[in-house]
Design a protein around this motif. Structure first.
Motif, PDB file in Angstrom:
ATOM      1  N   LEU A 127      19.764 118.878  17.680  1.00 40.49           N
ATOM      2  CA  LEU A 127      18.589 118.196  18.596  1.00 40.49           C
ATOM      3  C   LEU A 127      17.416 119.024  19.203  1.00 40.49           C
ATOM      4  O   LEU A 127      16.718 118.490  19.717  1.00 40.49           O
ATOM      5  CB  LEU A 127      19.364 117.610  19.789  1.00 40.49           C
ATOM      6  N   GLY A 128      17.558 120.429  18.501  1.00 39.39           N
ATOM      7  CA  GLY A 128      16.642 121.251  18.971  1.00 39.39           C
ATOM      8  C   GLY A 128      16.831 122.255  20.047  1.00 39.39           C
ATOM      9  O   GLY A 128      15.844 123.065  20.463  1.00 39.39           O
TER      10      GLY A 128
ATOM     11  N   LEU B  28      11.083 136.195  22.499  1.00 43.01           N
ATOM     12  CA  LEU B  28      12.301 135.003  21.976  1.00 43.01           C
ATOM     13  C   LEU B  28      11.749 133.784  22.577  1.00 43.01           C
ATOM     14  O   LEU B  28      11.268 133.521  23.552  1.00 43.01           O
ATOM     15  CB  LEU B  28      13.676 135.499  22.756  1.00 43.01           C
ATOM     16  N   SER B  29      11.771 132.847  21.625  1.00 39.70           N
ATOM     17  CA  SER B  29      11.144 131.456  21.827  1.00 39.70           C
ATOM     18  C   SER B  29      12.534 130.779  21.866  1.00 39.70           C
ATOM     19  O   SER B  29      13.426 130.538  21.186  1.00 39.70           O
ATOM     20  CB  SER B  29      10.346 131.015  20.715  1.00 39.70           C
ATOM     21  N   VAL B  30      12.786 130.071  22.932  1.00 38.93           N
ATOM     22  CA  VAL B  30      13.821 129.336  23.651  1.00 38.93           C
ATOM     23  C   VAL B  30      13.496 127.869  23.984  1.00 38.93           C
ATOM     24  O   VAL B  30      12.538 127.570  24.314  1.00 38.93           O
ATOM     25  CB  VAL B  30      14.758 130.047  24.808  1.00 38.93           C
ATOM     26  N   SER B  31      14.474 126.909  23.637  1.00 37.58           N
ATOM     27  CA  SER B  31      14.479 125.708  24.086  1.00 37.58           C
ATOM     28  C   SER B  31      14.568 125.645  25.496  1.00 37.58           C
ATOM     29  O   SER B  31      15.018 126.619  25.986  1.00 37.58           O
ATOM     30  CB  SER B  31      15.578 124.961  23.433  1.00 37.58           C
ATOM     31  N   ARG B  32      13.801 124.581  26.181  1.00 38.44           N
ATOM     32  CA  ARG B  32      14.005 124.677  27.766  1.00 38.44           C
ATOM     33  C   ARG B  32      15.196 124.022  28.150  1.00 38.44           C
ATOM     34  O   ARG B  32      15.562 124.484  29.188  1.00 38.44           O
ATOM     35  CB  ARG B  32      12.885 123.657  28.216  1.00 38.44           C
ATOM     36  N   LEU B  33      15.849 123.752  27.104  1.00 37.92           N
ATOM     37  CA  LEU B  33      17.400 123.348  27.536  1.00 37.92           C
ATOM     38  C   LEU B  33      18.455 124.503  26.773  1.00 37.92           C
ATOM     39  O   LEU B  33      18.044 124.852  25.929  1.00 37.92           O
ATOM     40  CB  LEU B  33      17.857 121.981  26.908  1.00 37.92           C
ATOM     41  N   CYS B  34      19.234 124.949  27.667  1.00 35.80           N
ATOM     42  CA  CYS B  34      20.199 125.873  27.340  1.00 35.80           C
ATOM     43  C   CYS B  34      21.645 125.240  27.313  1.00 35.80           C
ATOM     44  O   CYS B  34      21.934 124.733  28.125  1.00 35.80           O
ATOM     45  CB  CYS B  34      20.174 127.121  28.192  1.00 35.80           C
TER      46      CYS B  34
ATOM     47  N   ALA C 211      32.051 124.617  18.670  1.00 32.45           N
ATOM     48  CA  ALA C 211      31.207 124.942  17.509  1.00 32.45           C
ATOM     49  C   ALA C 211      30.263 123.533  17.062  1.00 32.45           C
ATOM     50  O   ALA C 211      29.249 123.662  16.864  1.00 32.45           O
ATOM     51  CB  ALA C 211      31.810 125.505  16.395  1.00 32.45           C
ATOM     52  N   SER C 212      31.108 122.432  17.015  1.00 30.97           N
ATOM     53  CA  SER C 212      30.534 121.227  16.594  1.00 30.97           C
ATOM     54  C   SER C 212      29.609 120.838  17.503  1.00 30.97           C
ATOM     55  O   SER C 212      28.238 120.321  17.299  1.00 30.97           O
ATOM     56  CB  SER C 212      31.568 120.282  16.206  1.00 30.97           C
ATOM     57  N   LEU C 213      29.816 120.932  19.062  1.00 28.02           N
ATOM     58  CA  LEU C 213      29.048 120.499  20.024  1.00 28.02           C
ATOM     59  C   LEU C 213      27.828 121.518  20.137  1.00 28.02           C
ATOM     60  O   LEU C 213      26.505 120.929  20.167  1.00 28.02           O
ATOM     61  CB  LEU C 213      29.726 120.866  21.541  1.00 28.02           C
ATOM     62  N   LEU C 214      27.904 122.653  19.633  1.00 30.58           N
ATOM     63  CA  LEU C 214      26.735 123.562  19.988  1.00 30.58           C
ATOM     64  C   LEU C 214      25.909 123.493  18.674  1.00 30.58           C
ATOM     65  O   LEU C 214      24.551 123.209  18.644  1.00 30.58           O
ATOM     66  CB  LEU C 214      27.219 124.886  19.732  1.00 30.58           C
TER      67      LEU C 214
END
Length: 117
Positions: free
Chosen positions: A49-50, A11-17, A40-43
């Motif tokens: 933004l990646g 799994l490739s994940v962003s460094r931010l969760c 849902a809009s925040l997510l």
């Protein structure tokens, strides 16, 4: 955004969760207080933004919110972690079956055992 491999999962994940449970417990959190559309809009904004790594938990009540966000960005485009407080195999299996329904998906990327005192 920088991405890393999540262990040896592929799994490739962003460094931010993005988490969904600040001060969350009892099926609500500051994030779920935004309502399904709001969280849902925040997510979705984070995804734009990646940020492709989202954290949920049964205890936060955030599964419907995450399900809605996944509809907006596409299930295959995000990695979702969720948690159970179950301690025995049978209950863990029942939780996973319920989580699949609540998240409206046929796969769970990451399931963690959520410790409670």
């Amino acid at each position: 955004m920088n991405y890393v491999q999540f262990g040896n999962t592929g799994l490739s994940v962003s460094r931010l969760c993005i988490g969904t449970g600040t001060h969350g417990w009892g099926h609500r959190s500051q994030q779920t207080a935004l309502g399904i559309d709001g969280l849902a809009s925040l997510l979705t904004h984070g995804y734009d933004l990646g940020v492709n790594f989202w954290d949920a938990a049964d205890q936060y009540g955030s599964h419907p919110h995450v399900a809605e966000a996944m509809k907006r960005v596409g299930r295959d485009n995000v990695v979702v972690a969720t948690k159970t407080t179950a301690k025995r195999g049978g209950q863990i299996r029942r939780d996973i079956e319920r989580f699949l329904k609540e998240l409206e998906t046929d796969i769970l990327d990451i399931v963690l055992l959520h410790s409670v005192s």
